[in-house]
Motif scaffolding. Sequence first.
Motif, PDB file in Angstrom:
ATOM      1  N   GLU A 118       0.840  -1.374   0.094  1.00 42.09           N
ATOM      2  CA  GLU A 118      -0.072   0.079  -0.212  1.00 42.09           C
ATOM      3  C   GLU A 118       0.838   1.240  -0.072  1.00 42.09           C
ATOM      4  OE1 GLU A 118      -3.264   0.156   2.740  1.00 42.09           O
ATOM      5  OE2 GLU A 118      -3.655  -1.799   2.430  1.00 42.09           O
ATOM      6  N   ASP A 119       1.958   1.281   0.762  1.00 40.64           N
ATOM      7  CA  ASP A 119       2.862   2.532   0.784  1.00 40.64           C
ATOM      8  C   ASP A 119       4.110   2.527   0.027  1.00 40.64           C
ATOM      9  OD1 ASP A 119       4.147   0.625   2.179  1.00 40.64           O
ATOM     10  OD2 ASP A 119       4.614   1.623   3.692  1.00 40.64           O
ATOM     11  N   SER A 120       4.067   1.547  -1.229  1.00 37.96           N
ATOM     12  CA  SER A 120       5.349   1.440  -2.136  1.00 37.96           C
ATOM     13  C   SER A 120       5.248   2.363  -3.003  1.00 37.96           C
ATOM     14  CB  SER A 120       5.449   0.174  -2.550  1.00 37.96           C
ATOM     15  OG  SER A 120       4.409  -0.421  -3.412  1.00 37.96           O
ATOM     16  N   ALA A 121       4.034   3.086  -3.490  1.00 39.75           N
ATOM     17  CA  ALA A 121       3.993   3.877  -4.606  1.00 39.75           C
ATOM     18  C   ALA A 121       3.871   5.419  -4.529  1.00 39.75           C
ATOM     19  CB  ALA A 121       2.628   3.666  -5.505  1.00 39.75           C
ATOM     20  N   VAL A 122       3.981   6.361  -5.253  1.00 40.13           N
ATOM     21  CA  VAL A 122       3.973   7.778  -5.226  1.00 40.13           C
ATOM     22  C   VAL A 122       2.579   8.320  -5.101  1.00 40.13           C
ATOM     23  CG1 VAL A 122       6.012   8.003  -6.717  1.00 40.13           C
ATOM     24  CG2 VAL A 122       3.921   8.019  -7.814  1.00 40.13           C
ATOM     25  N   VAL A 123       1.693   7.360  -5.138  1.00 35.85           N
ATOM     26  CA  VAL A 123       0.198   7.714  -4.949  1.00 35.85           C
ATOM     27  C   VAL A 123      -0.484   6.526  -4.206  1.00 35.85           C
ATOM     28  CG1 VAL A 123       0.003   9.074  -6.859  1.00 35.85           C
ATOM     29  CG2 VAL A 123      -0.376   6.877  -7.035  1.00 35.85           C
ATOM     30  N   PRO A 124      -1.550   6.860  -3.817  1.00 32.62           N
ATOM     31  CA  PRO A 124      -2.262   5.491  -2.931  1.00 32.62           C
ATOM     32  C   PRO A 124      -2.513   4.483  -3.723  1.00 32.62           C
ATOM     33  CG  PRO A 124      -3.227   7.523  -2.062  1.00 32.62           C
ATOM     34  CD  PRO A 124      -2.315   8.043  -3.465  1.00 32.62           C
ATOM     35  N   LEU A 125      -2.555   3.311  -3.363  1.00 33.55           N
ATOM     36  CA  LEU A 125      -2.999   2.134  -4.141  1.00 33.55           C
ATOM     37  C   LEU A 125      -4.132   1.718  -3.422  1.00 33.55           C
ATOM     38  CD1 LEU A 125       0.516   0.363  -4.405  1.00 33.55           C
ATOM     39  CD2 LEU A 125      -0.537   1.849  -6.069  1.00 33.55           C
ATOM     40  N   LEU A 126      -5.266   1.329  -4.438  1.00 31.80           N
ATOM     41  CA  LEU A 126      -6.438   0.969  -3.987  1.00 31.80           C
ATOM     42  C   LEU A 126      -6.869  -0.508  -4.208  1.00 31.80           C
ATOM     43  CD1 LEU A 126      -8.396   4.303  -5.214  1.00 31.80           C
ATOM     44  CD2 LEU A 126      -7.515   3.824  -2.928  1.00 31.80           C
ATOM     45  N   ASP A 127      -6.848  -1.174  -3.293  1.00 30.84           N
ATOM     46  CA  ASP A 127      -6.860  -2.803  -3.482  1.00 30.84           C
ATOM     47  C   ASP A 127      -8.500  -3.000  -3.400  1.00 30.84           C
ATOM     48  OD1 ASP A 127      -7.524  -5.393  -2.874  1.00 30.84           O
ATOM     49  OD2 ASP A 127      -5.586  -5.378  -1.387  1.00 30.84           O
ATOM     50  N   THR A 128      -8.768  -3.461  -4.537  1.00 31.18           N
ATOM     51  CA  THR A 128     -10.094  -3.637  -5.025  1.00 31.18           C
ATOM     52  C   THR A 128     -10.857  -4.966  -4.390  1.00 31.18           C
ATOM     53  OG1 THR A 128      -9.667  -4.902  -7.026  1.00 31.18           O
ATOM     54  CG2 THR A 128     -10.249  -2.532  -7.318  1.00 31.18           C
ATOM     55  N   THR A 129      -9.742  -5.962  -3.908  1.00 27.99           N
ATOM     56  CA  THR A 129     -10.205  -7.079  -3.410  1.00 27.99           C
ATOM     57  C   THR A 129     -10.712  -6.535  -1.706  1.00 27.99           C
ATOM     58  OG1 THR A 129      -8.710  -8.398  -4.432  1.00 27.99           O
ATOM     59  CG2 THR A 129      -9.529  -9.283  -2.381  1.00 27.99           C
ATOM     60  N   ARG A 130      -9.845  -5.719  -1.201  1.00 28.64           N
ATOM     61  CA  ARG A 130     -10.003  -5.332   0.247  1.00 28.64           C
ATOM     62  C   ARG A 130     -11.327  -4.441   0.162  1.00 28.64           C
ATOM     63  NH1 ARG A 130      -6.047  -4.629   4.393  1.00 28.64           N
ATOM     64  NH2 ARG A 130      -4.164  -5.833   3.766  1.00 28.64           N
ATOM     65  N   ILE A 131     -11.476  -3.492  -1.062  1.00 25.43           N
ATOM     66  CA  ILE A 131     -12.810  -2.515  -1.089  1.00 25.43           C
ATOM     67  C   ILE A 131     -14.187  -3.727  -1.148  1.00 25.43           C
ATOM     68  CG2 ILE A 131     -13.889  -0.821  -2.385  1.00 25.43           C
ATOM     69  CD1 ILE A 131     -11.065   0.221  -2.996  1.00 25.43           C
ATOM     70  N   HIS A 132     -13.786  -4.734  -2.121  1.00 23.85           N
ATOM     71  CA  HIS A 132     -15.023  -5.513  -2.413  1.00 23.85           C
ATOM     72  C   HIS A 132     -15.504  -6.143  -0.899  1.00 23.85           C
ATOM     73  CE1 HIS A 132     -16.829  -8.575  -5.158  1.00 23.85           C
ATOM     74  NE2 HIS A 132     -17.770  -7.883  -4.938  1.00 23.85           N
ATOM     75  N   VAL A 133     -14.592  -6.814  -0.141  1.00 20.38           N
ATOM     76  CA  VAL A 133     -14.557  -7.733   0.751  1.00 20.38           C
ATOM     77  C   VAL A 133     -15.390  -6.755   1.817  1.00 20.38           C
ATOM     78  CG1 VAL A 133     -13.668  -8.842   2.938  1.00 20.38           C
ATOM     79  CG2 VAL A 133     -13.129  -9.458   0.468  1.00 20.38           C
TER      80      VAL A 133
END
Length: 148
Positions: A118-133
């Motif tokens: 999650e914190d590896s990129a220059v912008v936030p990464l949105l995990d669709t699996t987490r969002i869906h669950v």
Amino acid sequence: MFDAVARHSAIPLVSIVEVTAAHVARLGLRRVGLLGGRFTMEAPFYPEVMRARGITVVTPPHEDHDEIHRIYFDELVHGEFRPESRAVLLGVIERLHGRENIEAVILGGTELPLILEEDSAVVPLLDTTRIHVAALLKRAWDGGQGRP
């Protein structure tokens, strides 16, 4: 295919695309990148659903699609998480941010969060699996009445 399947399902279904769009809207984001397999990046379902909420979806340049698709299907779905592939994906995200001014990236494939923290990129990464669950759990908690 989601709408067609949902019409014939005996149980209510929750669209990963719809709940991701609702999540992006709640965050107040207006311009997001999208990574996934070639079909996900090139199909209209994410851009159409997001556009209805005033959100623009930007995909990497087509010359990056083949490499992203290859990493996804030749490595990630087989449990291979190579540092050089992580670097390629992070480079794509960094270029998208620089060229397209994206505010976050939708990880539109379930294996992508396994290689991109999650914190590896220059912008936030949105995990669709987490969002869906999370949306599924909310729906269950609300007695099946929760909305995306």
